[in-house]
Scaffold this active site. Sequence first.
Site, PDB file in Angstrom:
ATOM      1  N   ARG A 100      -0.675   9.424  -0.105  1.00 16.57           N
ATOM      2  CA  ARG A 100      -1.615   9.839  -0.968  1.00 16.57           C
ATOM      3  C   ARG A 100      -1.726  11.546  -1.261  1.00 16.57           C
ATOM      4  NH1 ARG A 100      -6.686   6.785   2.044  1.00 16.57           N
ATOM      5  NH2 ARG A 100      -6.154   4.605   1.094  1.00 16.57           N
TER       6      ARG A 100
ATOM      7  N   GLU B  55     -12.813   8.004  13.112  1.00 20.68           N
ATOM      8  CA  GLU B  55     -12.358   8.991  12.360  1.00 20.68           C
ATOM      9  C   GLU B  55     -12.958  10.387  13.066  1.00 20.68           C
ATOM     10  OE1 GLU B  55     -13.542   8.662   8.219  1.00 20.68           O
ATOM     11  OE2 GLU B  55     -13.120  10.955   7.451  1.00 20.68           O
TER      12      GLU B  55
ATOM     13  N   GLN C 205      -7.824  14.670   3.710  1.00 16.04           N
ATOM     14  CA  GLN C 205      -7.013  13.936   2.863  1.00 16.04           C
ATOM     15  C   GLN C 205      -7.826  13.895   1.351  1.00 16.04           C
ATOM     16  OE1 GLN C 205      -6.506   9.460   3.248  1.00 16.04           O
ATOM     17  NE2 GLN C 205      -4.425  10.188   3.145  1.00 16.04           N
TER      18      GLN C 205
ATOM     19  N   GLU D   7      -6.766   2.255  -3.399  1.00 18.87           N
ATOM     20  CA  GLU D   7      -5.456   2.144  -3.322  1.00 18.87           C
ATOM     21  C   GLU D   7      -4.731   0.825  -3.829  1.00 18.87           C
ATOM     22  OE1 GLU D   7      -3.430   5.038  -0.915  1.00 18.87           O
ATOM     23  OE2 GLU D   7      -2.165   3.708  -0.233  1.00 18.87           O
TER      24      GLU D   7
ATOM     25  N   LEU E 226     -14.990   5.816  -5.118  1.00 16.53           N
ATOM     26  CA  LEU E 226     -13.430   5.583  -4.466  1.00 16.53           C
ATOM     27  C   LEU E 226     -13.018   4.447  -5.433  1.00 16.53           C
ATOM     28  CD1 LEU E 226     -11.117   5.780  -2.666  1.00 16.53           C
ATOM     29  CD2 LEU E 226     -12.228   4.141  -1.064  1.00 16.53           C
TER      30      LEU E 226
ATOM     31  N   PHE F  28       0.756  -1.163  -0.014  1.00 11.67           N
ATOM     32  CA  PHE F  28       0.077  -0.090  -0.082  1.00 11.67           C
ATOM     33  C   PHE F  28       0.922   1.342  -0.178  1.00 11.67           C
ATOM     34  CE2 PHE F  28      -4.554   0.960   1.372  1.00 11.67           C
ATOM     35  CZ  PHE F  28      -5.199  -0.038   0.497  1.00 11.67           C
TER      36      PHE F  28
ATOM     37  N   HIS G  15      -8.099  11.667  -1.943  1.00  8.24           N
ATOM     38  CA  HIS G  15      -7.785  10.393  -2.305  1.00  8.24           C
ATOM     39  C   HIS G  15      -7.243  10.598  -3.851  1.00  8.24           C
ATOM     40  CE1 HIS G  15      -7.461   5.907  -3.340  1.00  8.24           C
ATOM     41  NE2 HIS G  15      -7.723   5.735  -2.164  1.00  8.24           N
TER      42      HIS G  15
ATOM     43  N   ARG H 142      -2.765  10.694   6.364  1.00  9.55           N
ATOM     44  CA  ARG H 142      -2.961   9.300   6.742  1.00  9.55           C
ATOM     45  C   ARG H 142      -2.496   8.279   5.664  1.00  9.55           C
ATOM     46  NH1 ARG H 142      -6.635   5.517   5.586  1.00  9.55           N
ATOM     47  NH2 ARG H 142      -8.055   6.993   4.446  1.00  9.55           N
TER      48      ARG H 142
ATOM     49  N   HIS I  95     -11.452  12.908   0.942  1.00  6.09           N
ATOM     50  CA  HIS I  95     -11.708  11.329   1.300  1.00  6.09           C
ATOM     51  C   HIS I  95     -11.850  11.188   2.725  1.00  6.09           C
ATOM     52  CE1 HIS I  95     -11.375   7.161   1.020  1.00  6.09           C
ATOM     53  NE2 HIS I  95     -10.084   7.036   1.628  1.00  6.09           N
TER      54      HIS I  95
END
Lengths: 332, 557
Positions: free
Chosen positions: B273, B361, B227, B242, B239, B114, B229, B372, B337
Amino acid sequence: MRIEIEIERSCPGEGQAARFQSFHVEVPRHATVLDTLMAVKNQEDGSVTFRRSCRSAICGSCAMRINGRSGLACDTQVEGELRRHGKLRIQPLAHMPVVRDLAVEIDPFWARVRAVQPWVERPREAEPSWPVEQETRMPQSAAEEMDDTSKCIMCMSCFSACEVAEVDTRFLGPAALAKAYRFVADPRDTNTQNRLATLNGGGGYWDCTRCNQCVEACPKDVKPMEAIVHLRREAIRAGFTGTIGSRHITDFLSIVRQEGRLNEGRMPMQMKGFNPFKLLPVLPLAWRMWRKGKLPLPWHWPIPGVSQVRRIMDRKGGARRKSFVVGKGDLK
Amino acid sequence: MSMLSHDVIIVGAGLAGMRAALEFAPGVDVAMISKVHPVRSHSGAAQGGVNAALHEDDSWENHAYDTVKGSDYLGDQDAIEIMCREAPSDIRQMEHWGVIFSRNDEERIAQRPFGGAGYPRTCYAADRTGHALLHAMYERVMRRGVKVYEEWFLLSLIMEDGECRGIVALDIPTGQVVSMRARAVVMATGGYGRVYRTSSNGLVNTGDGMAVCYEAGAPLMDMEFVQFHPTTLKSNGVLITEGSRGEGGTLINALGERFMKTYAPNAMELASRDVVSRAEQTEILEGRGVDGCVLLDLRHLGREKILERLPQIRELAIKFAGTDPIEVPIPVRPGAHYSMGGIKADFNGATPLPGLFAAGECSCVSVHGANRLGGNSLLETLVFGRRTGAFVNDYLVGRPMPSPADTHRVEQEKRLAEMVARPAGERGWALREELGTMMNRNVGVFRDRAGLEAAVTVAANVAERARRQWVMDKGKIFNTDLTEALELQHVTELARVIIAGALAREESRGAHFRKDFTTRDDAKWMRHTLAHPDPDGPKLSHAPVAFTRFEPKERTY
């Protein structure tokens, strides 16, 4: 494009009976049904009520009947609906009481899910203590056995589409039974026998008519009906053979083995025995069939290639089993 | 209506909330409220995976280092160490609770690479890991028989003598406003992605818990870090995991170049990211985009791998972008995101307000700092959900059941009645689009003073108009027009906090990039932003970052 959408609206709690209301809204060409509903709510009537969240077919909130078919509003394109049906008519899911407009009561559905004891059950001593040092070993093939059923998002589309749920309020329905199979197939679960026993009775896996509506409705390709068929197979294998459903299967097979073909004339007698009282309910049907010349005779010779049929049956016999092997890293 | 009473009320029934609920001793009366049924929670939309150093060749220290570096040194290292050390146990716990993780050849939990990680340590269940975790967690909640008030909407905290003594909530299906007292309240209400117009988040992600706690006096921390994405679909922000890059997917521009070689020559597409999103945005702004997007190419992975590892991605791309990734690249762009910021909480979930806790979150512990890493958000819900539950379980000992006044409920009832009674005005959705569009433009991947100053004005203006918005639906039963109006008030409040933080922070760190201050300024800004409510808009203060073993370095991938 400017389109018309008809929405079934009601609010039983405030005494408003169901009626259709039409709206005209402007939506982009690739709009989904959910986009359209949101356009209606925003621009036309803020009181139009529906559930929604993820917009990507994973949360399961926005299931409804779209031109009669149960499915998700967020992954249904308006253009396709208009092309196929010439209209866009939205109703709440069937077989569940409406709270308001397109929002139905979800408790009846979840009560059915809870009835299958939907969790991995293991003996107390198998519960890991903290810190958890090992995972259970399981081959990818075992995970894949649960692949279809574990994709379920509990959107209730299948329950709404189910033809048995329409006439039998006891029926647990496709999603709950698919969930049950997900645990029956799970090598970690130790409650399989109990689960199969519970679901062997009324409302369980034998009450499905295999109409395939759930498979067609499912937005995630869970194939609930196939899971129900797997449950039946596991039930027979586990020794639950007393029901009409399982007798139908085992007797069907034994007749085919003997005669090389199905003998419909023999089926009722085979399943119910030569008990005249039990056969009584079949007689009116038999009479009607005889009058139309459709009553099959119960006496046949086996077909010429019967030995080949038996060979095929012997070879095909074994179905998938739990492929779980207790590895060295396992908990006691 | 009489007041409901539970030992603990958990607001939000996603992964963090449910994980907390499972930690209480059998005698403790735990209740959860959630504005959606638990399996509708947005945790279920997480795709790619959850991180843990499971393998012998990996270590929690490596995981911690990657996380600290990913956070651009703004994450609190004590909390990060706890998370990374406890991660393997939490993953295995979930496995024992029935999560069907994908397996490797040794029949153990499989792991994939990742972004921003030095080792393939992301555990996954195909490309629906969040869904697998969420449903398994709810199975445990059902097994335990935890009381869940489904489709109840949080209206306010009951605050008396500076401590939290319960909540006031709206029972959406009946329209009743109800007081619920409790010896402790846990917030697990998720993020605020819906402050932005285009977001990968579900429509329910409006940061309600954060906004309500903020209003009650709980400080919000590091809210300027949002963030983006790198791979969301153009049409609706859906989405694309990743994991698709983890499995070998590449990003290409209009010229067919793998442009990441200019921005992150080593990690390429698997850089952090924030780095990838900025690279994409730069390509698009400099004219090398394709219709406002870049292309995510999976074709070379082949049909079989796509079908086995990324089946949902393929389905989403076909349904929402009209492209089959087996045949053609998917157009993607950065989308809002994840909220790194949230209610300030320590690693046991405790907030500065007595009786109030937060996890997941909606909280800011802070393990994500300024950015993150993928796979760390699901992890955060598991580790800190569990820790918060366990801590609150002990916290209850000797703490009496409070007897709050009924005035809190009366006040909320009056507020809602006024909102519904208003006969005309501006519609909330239009205000929300106005706010969201501005946030995307001025407070997005790239920011600067002029844009942020304009944003302050727009947000204050929208907030003011949102107070007078028109709720068209006058019904009591299942009034979603009313809940959407409340959500709008929440997102406008949070937008103001995000903007204030972003304007004050004159540096570029992690997801916060200032075109007028392009470098990280450790001397001045190696500190958390705290926002406190004030009638004139958010008041800011600061808190130090906790360091243990990792010295700040320049961050390259």
